[in-house]
Design a protein around this motif. Structure first.
Motif, PDB file in Angstrom:
ATOM      1  N   THR A  33       0.889  -1.246  -0.090  1.00 43.06           N
ATOM      2  CA  THR A  33       0.076  -0.415  -0.070  1.00 43.06           C
ATOM      3  C   THR A  33       0.726   1.406   0.120  1.00 43.06           C
ATOM      4  O   THR A  33       1.690   1.282   0.692  1.00 43.06           O
ATOM      5  N   ASP A  43      -8.952  -2.539   3.248  1.00 43.55           N
ATOM      6  CA  ASP A  43      -9.304  -3.651   2.232  1.00 43.55           C
ATOM      7  C   ASP A  43      -8.519  -4.848   2.661  1.00 43.55           C
ATOM      8  O   ASP A  43      -7.370  -4.793   2.944  1.00 43.55           O
ATOM      9  N   THR A  51      -1.640  -1.588  -4.097  1.00 47.88           N
ATOM     10  CA  THR A  51      -0.965  -2.121  -5.441  1.00 47.88           C
ATOM     11  C   THR A  51      -0.192  -3.708  -5.251  1.00 47.88           C
ATOM     12  O   THR A  51      -0.326  -4.289  -4.079  1.00 47.88           O
ATOM     13  N   HIS A  56      -4.445  -1.453  -8.099  1.00 46.33           N
ATOM     14  CA  HIS A  56      -5.491  -2.142  -8.249  1.00 46.33           C
ATOM     15  C   HIS A  56      -6.664  -1.402  -7.671  1.00 46.33           C
ATOM     16  O   HIS A  56      -8.055  -1.180  -8.398  1.00 46.33           O
ATOM     17  N   LYS A  57      -6.529  -0.426  -6.653  1.00 46.13           N
ATOM     18  CA  LYS A  57      -7.482   0.462  -6.002  1.00 46.13           C
ATOM     19  C   LYS A  57      -6.640   1.807  -5.551  1.00 46.13           C
ATOM     20  O   LYS A  57      -5.635   1.869  -5.154  1.00 46.13           O
ATOM     21  N   MET A  58      -7.538   2.896  -5.540  1.00 44.41           N
ATOM     22  CA  MET A  58      -6.879   4.021  -5.092  1.00 44.41           C
ATOM     23  C   MET A  58      -7.806   4.638  -3.932  1.00 44.41           C
ATOM     24  O   MET A  58      -9.248   4.688  -4.152  1.00 44.41           O
ATOM     25  N   TYR A  59      -7.354   5.082  -2.618  1.00 41.30           N
ATOM     26  CA  TYR A  59      -8.025   5.623  -1.738  1.00 41.30           C
ATOM     27  C   TYR A  59      -7.745   7.211  -1.667  1.00 41.30           C
ATOM     28  O   TYR A  59      -6.955   7.543  -1.768  1.00 41.30           O
TER      29      TYR A  59
END
Length: 185
Positions: free
Chosen positions: A83, A120, A136, A157-160
């Motif tokens: 992360t 997550d 990531t 994969h995702k963004m906060y």
């Protein structure tokens, strides 16, 4: 003056690059391996692609033992996850402390009073208070015997995102607040 990097020691080359490639964003990377948390800052970091969405962070070895990779290096290699938090201004002092070289397995978050938040289950936690973070997975590395640091390519994969953000940038041996941003025309 023209410096020939073939005639300059690598320690001096680092100082020249770090002091002149400015500002550099700071990746405050959280990794987790067998329940152990590692939190460490890296300023050789940038986005390199939007398709696929990739970040690059260059990870060196622990000092003074050049042959021992940093904990972040080991953890990403083994778990494939990281992360990447972007450090807000109000946390830069704690972030700077996490750059201290510690024995493998020492939890910087506990040692320096840094709160973490699991957002997550498939990725390491974020540093609580960070307004931006990328979740990531290792996409690849580029390793070469001559390199003191190894570029890690991390697929986002995702963004906060949480509210407004005042990022901290690395400038030489210090940190800077980005105070004025001009819009493109």
């Amino acid at each position: 003056m023209l410096l020939n990097f073939n005639e300059v020691e690598s320690k001096e080359i680092y100082k020249l690059m770090a002091g002149n490639i400015i500002p550099r964003p700071v990746a405050w990377i959280v990794t987790e391996n067998e329940g152990k948390i590692n939190v460490a800052p890296f300023s050789y970091f940038t986005g390199i692609s939007s398709k696929p969405p990739l970040l690059m962070v260059s990870i060196g070895r622990k000092k003074p033992t050049i042959d021992e990779p940093k904990d972040t290096f080991k953890n990403i290699k083994e778990t494939k996850k990281a992360t990447v938090c972007l450090t807000p201004l109000d946390l830069y002092e704690k972030m700077d402390k996490t750059g201290e070289v510690l024995p493998f397995g020492v939890n910087e978050a506990e040692k320096f009073g840094i709160e973490l938040e699991k957002i997550d289950e498939n990725f390491p936690p974020i540093v609580k208070g960070c307004k931006r973070a990328f979740l990531t997975e290792l996409y690849g590395t580029f390793e070469n015997e001559e390199m003191a640091t190894i570029p890690f390519f991390l697929k986002i994969h995702k963004m906060y995102i949480d509210g407004d953000f005042e990022p901290v940038a690395r400038v030489g041996k210090g940190y800077a607040k980005l105070t004025e941003i001009k819009s493109e025309k």
